[in-house]
Write an enzyme that holds these catalytic residues in place. Structure first.
Site, mmCIF file in Angstrom:
data_model
loop_
_atom_site.group_PDB
_atom_site.id
_atom_site.type_symbol
_atom_site.label_atom_id
_atom_site.label_comp_id
_atom_site.label_asym_id
_atom_site.label_seq_id
_atom_site.Cartn_x
_atom_site.Cartn_y
_atom_site.Cartn_z
ATOM 1 C CE LYS A 141 -30.253 30.428 73.889
ATOM 2 N NZ LYS A 141 -30.876 31.261 72.910
ATOM 3 C CG ASP B 86 -28.576 29.357 68.908
ATOM 4 O OD1 ASP B 86 -27.807 29.502 69.867
ATOM 5 O OD2 ASP B 86 -29.520 30.131 68.666
ATOM 6 C CG MET C 138 -39.970 26.791 70.395
ATOM 7 S SD MET C 138 -39.354 28.276 71.207
ATOM 8 C CE MET C 138 -40.186 29.570 70.310
HETATM 9 C C1 LIG Z 1 -36.235 29.126 69.390
HETATM 10 S S1 LIG Z 1 -37.170 28.918 67.948
HETATM 11 C C2 LIG Z 1 -36.110 29.688 66.805
HETATM 12 C C3 LIG Z 1 -36.737 29.946 65.462
HETATM 13 C C4 LIG Z 1 -35.780 30.527 64.440
HETATM 14 N N1 LIG Z 1 -35.267 31.799 64.858
HETATM 15 C C5 LIG Z 1 -36.402 30.644 63.051
HETATM 16 O O1 LIG Z 1 -36.596 31.760 62.549
HETATM 17 O O2 LIG Z 1 -36.664 29.591 62.451
HETATM 18 C C6 LIG Z 1 -36.931 27.196 67.635
HETATM 19 C C7 LIG Z 1 -38.168 26.547 67.040
HETATM 20 O O3 LIG Z 1 -38.234 26.768 65.634
HETATM 21 C C8 LIG Z 1 -38.806 25.656 64.991
HETATM 22 N N2 LIG Z 1 -37.790 25.042 64.108
HETATM 23 C C9 LIG Z 1 -36.568 25.524 63.873
HETATM 24 N N3 LIG Z 1 -35.902 24.731 63.006
HETATM 25 C C10 LIG Z 1 -36.748 23.723 62.702
HETATM 26 C C11 LIG Z 1 -36.661 22.574 61.867
HETATM 27 N N4 LIG Z 1 -35.562 22.334 61.148
HETATM 28 N N5 LIG Z 1 -37.746 21.758 61.790
HETATM 29 C C12 LIG Z 1 -38.869 22.010 62.487
HETATM 30 N N6 LIG Z 1 -39.001 23.069 63.283
HETATM 31 C C13 LIG Z 1 -37.958 23.917 63.400
HETATM 32 C C14 LIG Z 1 -39.213 24.674 66.087
HETATM 33 O O4 LIG Z 1 -40.537 24.964 66.471
HETATM 34 C C15 LIG Z 1 -38.213 25.036 67.167
HETATM 35 O O5 LIG Z 1 -38.656 24.606 68.443
#
Ligand SMILES: C[S@@+](CC[C@H](N)C(=O)[O-])C[C@H]1O[C@@H](n2cnc3c(N)ncnc32)[C@H](O)[C@@H]1O
Length: 242
Positions: A58, A36, A173
């Site tokens: 995505k 991803d 998100m």
């Molecule tokens: C589709 S979700 C997936 C979350 C993932 N499965 C998890 O457990 O962290 C993606 C969202 O996670 C958050 N996110 C993931 N990585 C991040 C990062 N390095 N910094 C800030 N937000 C992050 C943001 O809100 C992003 O839009």
């Protein structure tokens, strides 16, 4: 069942050292990696040189098409009896369609294993010394999406009710919908001076934090040109770092 196997692996929040040992072991034996957009590419260096590495990141608005592409790749490589690593950001079952991918594998009788990861929701606040619970200030945490599937008839996340239901709210998100989210939380009874923190690209070298209140944060986001991915944290626990 075919002899191929799909490993749905959580890559953790960004720092490669926050990968679990179990995740590292399967990546080191990968034949195919489907990864991803949000994962740290440094993690891909743990794969064998012979592994085929495919980005299935995505793109906003094209999620469904990309999901179909992932399913086709599962079918193609499992037919060849290969060991497929499906590498997802954070934990594979916290948003990001991990459960849907497993449903597809079950339906198509493809063997699978799920390897949990450290979610961004639980680990990124720690980078900035924000505890999610505190004996005095927070006895509950809510982890919600700020961007529900637009094809759903009805929103499931009720921010007005959440305002009084949990002490610390973590929103993934949520950047685009933040004006709506703040308005709903105010309607739900939270005060204008409620503390809020926005963390952009946590655990990466360019990570950034912005703190403020419901009254000040939207202007600050504009001024600082904050962009996704961001984690939003709301609650008294933020004041502990200031
Ligand atoms: C589709 S979700 C997936 C979350 C993932 N499965 C998890 O457990 O962290 C993606 C969202 O996670 C958050 N996110 C993931 N990585 C991040 C990062 N390095 N910094 C800030 N937000 C992050 C943001 O809100 C992003 O839009």
């Amino acid at each position: 069942m075919s002899k191929s196997k799909v490993f749905l692996v959580g890559a953790g929040p960004g720092d490669p050292e926050l990968l679990t040992l179990k995740a590292l072991k399967v990546i080191e034996k990968a034949e195919i990696i489907l990864y991803d957009r949000l994962i740290n590419k440094e993690i891909l260096k743990f794969a064998p040189k012979t592994a085929k590495i495919i980005s299935v990141g995505k793109e906003y608005g094209k999620q469904q098409q990309i999901q179909e592409k992932i399913y086709n790749l599962f079918l193609e490589y499992s037919d060849k009896g290969m060991r497929i690593i499906r590498l997802k950001g954070g934990d594979p079952f916290i948003f990001g369609r991990g459960a849907e991918e497993i449903e597809f594998l079950i339906k198509n009788k493809i063997d699978y294993e799920i390897i949990p990861g450290i979610s961004s929701a639980l680990s990124i606040p720690i980078q900035f010394n924000i505890p999610l619970t505190h004996r005095k200030y927070s006895s509950s945490i809510g982890i919600v999406t700020g961007h529900e599937d637009p094809t759903k008839d009805k929103r499931k996340v009720n921010f007005e009710l959440l305002a009084k239901a949990v002490d610390t709210l973590i929103i993934l998100m949520g950047l685009k919908n933040l004006p709506y989210i703040i308005k709903s939380l105010l309607n739900g009874g939270l005060p204008k001076n409620t503390p809020i923190a926005i963390i952009e690209h946590g655990f990466f070298p360019d990570q950034k934090i912005l703190t403020g209140t419901f009254e000040t944060i939207l202007n600050k986001i504009k001024q600082q040109k904050i962009k996704s991915p961001v984690l939003i944290i709301i609650g008294e626990v933020i004041n502990l770092i200031n």
